[in-house]
Design an enzyme around this catalytic site. Structure first.
Site, mmCIF file in Angstrom:
data_model
loop_
_atom_site.group_PDB
_atom_site.id
_atom_site.type_symbol
_atom_site.label_atom_id
_atom_site.label_comp_id
_atom_site.label_asym_id
_atom_site.label_seq_id
_atom_site.Cartn_x
_atom_site.Cartn_y
_atom_site.Cartn_z
ATOM 1 N N ASP A 66 0.809 -1.212 0.000
ATOM 2 C CA ASP A 66 0.000 0.000 0.000
ATOM 3 C C ASP A 66 0.847 1.268 0.000
ATOM 4 O O ASP A 66 2.064 1.225 0.208
ATOM 5 C CB ASP A 66 -0.966 0.010 1.192
ATOM 6 N N ASP A 132 -8.028 -2.795 14.166
ATOM 7 C CA ASP A 132 -9.391 -3.080 13.696
ATOM 8 C C ASP A 132 -9.425 -4.307 12.774
ATOM 9 O O ASP A 132 -10.447 -4.610 12.176
ATOM 10 C CB ASP A 132 -9.984 -1.853 12.974
ATOM 11 N N HIS A 134 -7.521 -4.726 10.055
ATOM 12 C CA HIS A 134 -7.157 -4.492 8.655
ATOM 13 C C HIS A 134 -5.845 -5.181 8.298
ATOM 14 O O HIS A 134 -4.958 -5.377 9.139
ATOM 15 C CB HIS A 134 -7.147 -2.999 8.292
ATOM 16 N N GLU A 139 -9.824 -2.208 5.155
ATOM 17 C CA GLU A 139 -10.512 -1.980 6.419
ATOM 18 C C GLU A 139 -11.724 -2.913 6.520
ATOM 19 O O GLU A 139 -12.127 -3.522 5.513
ATOM 20 C CB GLU A 139 -10.984 -0.512 6.470
HETATM 21 C C1 F6R Z 1 1.426 -1.405 6.258
HETATM 22 C C2 F6R Z 1 0.095 -1.990 6.315
HETATM 23 C C3 F6R Z 1 -0.721 -2.008 7.566
HETATM 24 C C4 F6R Z 1 0.089 -2.312 8.822
HETATM 25 C C5 F6R Z 1 -0.804 -2.288 10.059
HETATM 26 C C6 F6R Z 1 0.000 -2.508 11.333
HETATM 27 O O1 F6R Z 1 1.963 -1.497 4.952
HETATM 28 O O2 F6R Z 1 -0.364 -2.442 5.317
HETATM 29 O O3 F6R Z 1 -1.750 -2.960 7.427
HETATM 30 O O4 F6R Z 1 0.695 -3.568 8.684
HETATM 31 O O5 F6R Z 1 -1.470 -1.071 10.134
HETATM 32 O O6 F6R Z 1 0.874 -1.437 11.516
HETATM 33 P P1 F6R Z 1 2.035 -1.482 12.614
HETATM 34 O O7 F6R Z 1 2.990 -2.545 12.183
HETATM 35 O O8 F6R Z 1 2.666 -0.117 12.566
HETATM 36 O O9 F6R Z 1 1.369 -1.803 13.908
#
Ligand code: F6R
Length: 237
Positions: A66, A132, A134, A139
């Protein structure tokens, strides 16, 4: 789902060992990348193993999950910048073989799945998980058959990610993300989770019903997922 629990450094090393196994067997593997705090220990291990000559990324191609809409690669909070500074700049990968969705020309999102397919498909996708549920920026409610697309970020996700920006107002409102189908198409998947803030959602992902309300629970339907958890993230299992 195979679940492996250990300290933060243990799981980084064990996840890195999975990359070693893949790259020794398939030097031209296609890797799916993630950003965020979670994969940093793994990336440090991959850099170390590359410097030690255990693995090479010379023939590897990467596709990241992403990117924020509106940030180009020179912005220090763009995911392109994150990947360059935390991984690509420190390994022997050809920058031309690294791909991050285009956050400026978002109409190119529709081409991303085709690019992945043309490269042979993703061999190993790394994922973190949002509180959440995701994965990528898919989401709750994201359809199971979604491919790479533009999404509006949940307020909660923007709040969680505002720790990297000067204020929440600077956090982009939209992102381009691989869809659930794009992720599920990967031949194998590693999901890592660290810290007690992830314990509740990790339980739902592994032990709860498969539902689009918890996008990561859909991974229960994938034949080759390894979940690496530190003790805190695994506390409620
Ligand atoms: C990042 C991504 C997100 C993160 C998720 C957890 O490329 O796609 O899904 O993996 O938000 O983020 P952290 O690792 O910062 O807790």
């Amino acid at each position: 789902m195979k679940v492996i629990i250990g300290s933060e450094s243990e799981i980084a090393k064990k996840a890195a060992a999975q990359y070693v196994k893949l790259l020794v067997n398939k030097p031209g593997a296609v890797l799916g990348g993630a950003t965020g705090s979670t994969p940093l220990g793994l990336y440090a291990q991959l850099v170390k193993l590359n410097k030690e000559g255990v693995i090479s990324f010379k023939d590897v191609k990467t596709f990241n999950l992403d990117e924020y809409v509106g940030l180009d690669g020179s912005h220090d909070q763009s995911y392109r910048y994150f990947m360059n500074t935390n991984l690509f700049d420190h390994i022997d990968i050809d920058p031309a073989n690294t791909h991050v969705p285009d956050g400026i020309n978002t109409e190119k999102a529709a081409e991303y799945d085709g690019m992945i397919e043309a490269a042979g498909g993703i061999d190993l996708q790394i994922l973190g998980i949002g509180v959440d549920g995701h994965i990528g920026f898919d989401e709750p409610g994201t359809p199971i058959d979604s491919i790479t697309h533009v999404v509006e970020l949940e307020q909660n996700t923007r709040e969680v990610n505002s720790r990297f920006f000067r204020s929440i107002d600077e956090v982009p409102t939209h992102a381009v993300t691989m869809g659930i189908k794009t992720i599920m198409n990967a031949r194998s998947i590693i999901l890592m989770a660290i810290g007690k803030s992830k314990a509740e959602i990790v339980k739902k992902m592994i032990q709860g019903p498969v539902t689009t309300d918890v996008p990561a629970s859909i991974l229960q339907l994938h034949p080759d997922v390894t979940v690496y958890l530190d003790d805190e993230a695994a506390a409620l299992l």
